[in-house]
Design a protein around this motif. Structure first.
Motif, short mmCIF file in Angstrom:
data_model
loop_
_atom_site.label_atom_id
_atom_site.label_comp_id
_atom_site.label_asym_id
_atom_site.label_seq_id
_atom_site.Cartn_x
_atom_site.Cartn_y
_atom_site.Cartn_z
N LEU A 66 11.79 58.64 -28.77
CA LEU A 66 13.19 59.69 -29.19
C LEU A 66 13.98 58.83 -30.18
O LEU A 66 14.46 59.56 -31.07
N ARG A 67 13.82 57.62 -30.13
CA ARG A 67 14.72 57.02 -31.28
C ARG A 67 13.91 57.21 -32.58
O ARG A 67 14.62 57.43 -33.67
N LYS A 68 12.79 57.13 -32.59
CA LYS A 68 12.00 57.48 -34.04
C LYS A 68 11.95 58.83 -34.38
O LYS A 68 12.18 59.11 -35.41
N GLY A 73 14.40 62.94 -40.54
CA GLY A 73 15.21 63.39 -41.97
C GLY A 73 15.52 62.58 -43.04
O GLY A 73 15.72 62.86 -44.15
N LEU A 74 14.87 61.22 -42.60
CA LEU A 74 15.27 60.27 -43.68
C LEU A 74 13.79 59.87 -44.55
O LEU A 74 12.83 60.55 -44.10
N PRO A 75 14.27 59.61 -45.78
CA PRO A 75 12.78 59.31 -46.71
C PRO A 75 11.85 58.57 -46.04
O PRO A 75 12.23 57.64 -45.27
N ARG A 76 10.88 58.64 -46.53
CA ARG A 76 9.78 57.81 -45.76
C ARG A 76 9.70 56.56 -45.92
O ARG A 76 9.52 55.77 -44.73
N LEU A 82 12.93 51.33 -40.60
CA LEU A 82 13.63 51.37 -39.27
C LEU A 82 12.88 51.60 -38.13
O LEU A 82 12.92 51.16 -37.04
N GLU A 83 11.63 52.27 -38.24
CA GLU A 83 10.63 52.28 -37.20
C GLU A 83 9.97 51.04 -37.00
O GLU A 83 9.86 50.60 -35.62
#
Length: 218
Positions: A66-68, A73-76, A82-83
């Protein structure tokens, strides 16, 4: 057999001992059992939290996914970074519950009905819990959009931020972050101005005290 007593007597009914209360108690074990129960200090069931209803518990794998998902929408390059941070936190579970302020309580504060969302995230990495809370608080403190909210008595690490009183919007909001041991606590409150920030702070304090007391979560 012709003169035998054929009266079967009054019918008796025996139902299984599994009751609604027992099922509810079983559902509230673990992390969900740490959440402040409905009915405490007048708090009642709140609005749905996205597709999860007003009361939900997720496994570590579900919470991580869910958090990932929220990062899509973020750049790769930023998303991958963040992942990896999320993976290092080693989420073991998440519990969410939404509340509405009870009518009598809200009326006594003259501030109307408002909603509060409480999210508990349990992590195997306690350092990650502390860092996550501190990072959110530092981020909100650096924004001009928010000002410092009320203090939480007995919990110096907890911080709350609210929209300034000069904001022209009719909707008021307060965000809080805190932690107890391996549990990260996030609170988001919405309501018409003026928001009862004292009431939100009291709910957060009750939540933190409940986690801190041994034996509350079965």
């Amino acid at each position: 057999m012709r003169d035998a007593d054929r009266d079967a007597g009054a019918p008796t009914w025996k139902f299984p001992r599994v009751t609604v209360e027992e099922k509810k108690a079983a559902a509230q074990r673990g992390l969900a059992g740490m959440l402040v129960p409905y009915g405490t200090d007048g708090w009642v069931q709140g609005p749905d939290l996205a597709a999860f209803g007003s009361d939900a518990q997720l496994s570590g794998a579900q919470a991580t996914a869910l958090r990932k998902e929220a990062l899509r929408g973020l750049p790769r390059s930023q998303r991958k970074q963040l992942e990896r941070q999320i993976d290092r936190q080693r989420l073991s579970g998440m519990a969410m519950r939404s509340y509405f302020s009870g009518e009598s309580y809200a009326a006594s504060q003259n501030s109307g009905i408002y909603s509060v969302n409480v999210v508990l995230a349990q992590m195997a990495n306690r350092t990650a819990v502390r860092n996550s809370s501190e990072a959110q608080n530092e981020f909100l403190a650096a924004l001009d959009l928010f000002k410092e909210g009320p203090k939480i008595k007995g919990h110096d690490d907890a911080r709350c931020f609210r929209l300034p009183g000069s904001n022209d919007e009719d909707l008021d909001m307060m965000l809080c972050s805190a932690y107890v041991g391996d549990v990260l606590v996030s609170v988001t409150a919405y309501g018409a101005r003026p928001l009862d920030t004292k009431g939100v702070a009291m709910l957060l304090r009750t939540q933190l005290d409940r986690i801190a007391e041994p034996g509350e979560a079965v």
